[in-house]
Scaffold this active site. Structure first.
Site, short mmCIF file in Angstrom:
data_model
loop_
_atom_site.label_atom_id
_atom_site.label_comp_id
_atom_site.label_asym_id
_atom_site.label_seq_id
_atom_site.Cartn_x
_atom_site.Cartn_y
_atom_site.Cartn_z
N GLU A 1 0.83 -1.23 0.00
CA GLU A 1 0.00 0.00 0.00
C GLU A 1 0.85 1.27 0.00
O GLU A 1 0.66 2.16 0.83
CB GLU A 1 -0.96 -0.02 1.20
N GLU B 1 -5.41 -8.51 -0.12
CA GLU B 1 -6.09 -8.17 1.14
C GLU B 1 -7.57 -7.97 0.83
O GLU B 1 -7.91 -7.09 0.04
CB GLU B 1 -5.53 -6.89 1.78
O1 AHR Z 1 -4.90 -5.80 7.23
C1 AHR Z 1 -4.78 -4.65 7.99
C2 AHR Z 1 -4.11 -3.51 7.26
O2 AHR Z 1 -4.96 -3.09 6.22
C3 AHR Z 1 -2.82 -3.84 6.55
O3 AHR Z 1 -1.72 -3.74 7.39
C4 AHR Z 1 -2.76 -2.80 5.48
O4 AHR Z 1 -2.06 -3.25 4.34
C5 AHR Z 1 -4.22 -2.48 5.18
O5 AHR Z 1 -4.45 -1.14 5.16
#
Ligand code: AHR
Length: 492
Positions: A172, A291
């Protein structure tokens, strides 16, 4: 309500890559300490890993687990987590305002992965980290050469390389919250130079570049275009992340979130292909949805700064969250021609299907079940479908189809597996599947996840949301707001 689904044997979307049933463990909260690792726990093994947790992870059958972050990775130096544990530094984790004891690092995590029957998807630090540090990590993990980092691994007790195939180039990096966040230009440059060095070190690895942190980022699309412009020839996948929530208690819309996820995937695939055309490239960059989940219950959860392994991001999932996760799973399957990897974020305690208490029990949250059944039976080819169905009225998503579904043709097992979400909050759905060119299909199993109370949760002593087997007959009825798996046997 009624829904007809037509499936023809000749119309396939693509083959399922089992890595879409991956997950994620970040050095965050109680994911590692108190989650997968607790040397004083009654079930701890010789390495301090909780066996009760490993058993639950095995039930989910996750082929790949992303590690060590997440936001954490952008300030993490992997060499802090190898070799003699007594010499490892305790560090401030600026991503999550806690102290990282480094008791579990790369040496331990790759061992845990073996014991949990999974593979590591390793993320490198492109925040405070350098390209050199990333390529050194590849040498430590994967090479058998007589050179410094491969020797160091052997010195640390690991004769054989770990063989980590998949690597994420940071995390990210477009997000203002990220340690050493970057513009698309800055990230594109460091990502391509890092990718080059990593692939020279081990040409067999696959690389994932960071896409936008979510579809709502102001720079979404421009970020992807610029990053791909720099990295296209060196990477294999572009990442997507998304989390959904229902803070305003708008359940009808919440159950439509997977429609947004589908749009997101199709947009990013189109962006990748636009760059492919511009570059006159023969290679296709695929997608890693590394994610995804529901995440909102724990927002604002407080803890004492700089303590070790506090409860962070511990969402307690409701039944309706399980329905949304089930729907998102279907979208991943239906986009398997482009999505080759996906990670349910996360796996234990932190926005996770598995919860534990320190020193005590481990149990399955509501979202555990749709994931488990998708991973267990969602193999083979995802099939195109033609659906005719009634609609449900929603505020933000207009009149939405009353069902969401995915259909898998598993030739090896002579079966068709259908996952169906009935998103109507009030009505049962009569489902009529029509199979063309498959020969005789017989419904053999109907698993249903249903609870009258959308807000029901599971806890360590009581499982209010768990799947049941529905007796099969001539008709298929899907209860209001239910998730279902239907298995049809084909004549061999
Ligand atoms: O999964 C929790 C957080 O969410 C992670 O660390 C990040 O990559 C995302 O914003």
């Amino acid at each position: 309500m009624k829904a007809n689904i037509l499936i023809n044997k000749n119309y396939e979307i693509g083959k399922i890559d089992r890595r879409i049933y991956g997950s994620f463990i970040e050095q965050l909260g109680r994911a590692v300490y108190g989650g997968i690792y607790e040397p004083t726990h009654p079930t701890a093994d010789d390495c301090g890993f909780r066996r009760d947790v490993i058993e639950l992870v095995k039930k989910l059958n996750v082929p790949i687990v992303r590690w060590p972050g997440g936001n954490f990775v952008s300030g993490y130096h992997w060499e802090d987590g190898i070799g003699d544990k007594s010499k490892r530094p305790q560090r401030m984790d600026l991503a999550w305002n806690t102290t990282e004891p480094n008791e579990v690092g790369l040496d331990e995590f790759q061992e845990w992965a073996k014991r949990a029957n999974t593979e590591v998807m390793m993320a490198v630090n492109l925040g405070t980290g350098t390209p050199d540090e990333a390529r050194n990590c590849v040498e430590y993990c994967n090479l058998d050469t007589d050179t410094y980092y491969a020797d160091l691994r052997r010195k640390n007790g690991f004769e054989k390389p770990f063989g980590i195939k998949t690597w994420c180039l940071g995390n990210e990096m477009d997000g203002s919250w990220q340690i050493c966040a970057k513009t698309a230009e800055e990230y594109g440059r460091i990502a391509v130079e890092t990718a080059k060095m990593m692939k020279i070190t081990d040409p067999s690895i696959e690389l994932v570049a960071c896409g936008s942190s979510n579809m709502g980022m102001k720079t979404f699309v421009d970020w992807e275009l610029t990053v791909l412009e720099h990295t296209y020839d060196y990477i294999d996948y572009l990442s997507l992340h998304t989390y959904y929530g229902n803070a305003k208690n708008e359940s009808a819309d919440f159950l439509c979130k997977c429609i947004e996820m589908d749009e997101f995937i199709k947009s990013v695939a189109a962006i990748c292909d636009a760059v492919k055309a511009k570059k006159r490239s023969k290679r296709t960059v695929n997608l890693s949805f590394d994610e995804w989940n529901v995440w909102y219950h724990s927002k604002g959860q407080s803890f004492e700064p700089w303590c070790k392994a506090p409860a962070q991001l511990e969402d307690i999932y409701t039944f309706e969250d399980a329905l949304v996760v089930g729907g998102m799973m279907m979208v991943l399957q239906n986009n398997c021609d482009r999505v080759k990897m996906a990670c349910l974020a996360q796996l234990v305690n932190v926005i996770a299907p598995i919860m534990t208490e320190n020193g005590g029990k481990a149990w399955a949250q509501t979202i555990f079940y749709p994931f488990m059944y998708a991973s267990a039976y969602g193999n083979g080819s995802a099939m195109r479908t033609v659906i005719e169905c009634d609609t449900v009225a929603t505020e933000k998503h207009g009149d939405a189809p009353c069902i969401e579904s995915s259909v898998l043709y598993n030739e090896a097992e002579h079966e068709i597996v259908m996952y169906v979400l009935n998103r109507s909050l009030t009505d049962e759905v009569d489902l009529l599947p029509v199979f063309e060119d498959f020969g005789t299909c017989k419904l053999t199993e109907h698993v249903e996840l249903y609870c009258d109370d959308l807000k029901a949760v599971n806890d360590k002593d009581c499982e209010r949301v768990s799947p049941v087997n529905v007796p099969v007959g001539d008709e298929i009825k899907l209860k209001k707001h239910s998730w279902n798996m239907l298995r049809f046997a084909l004549e061999a």
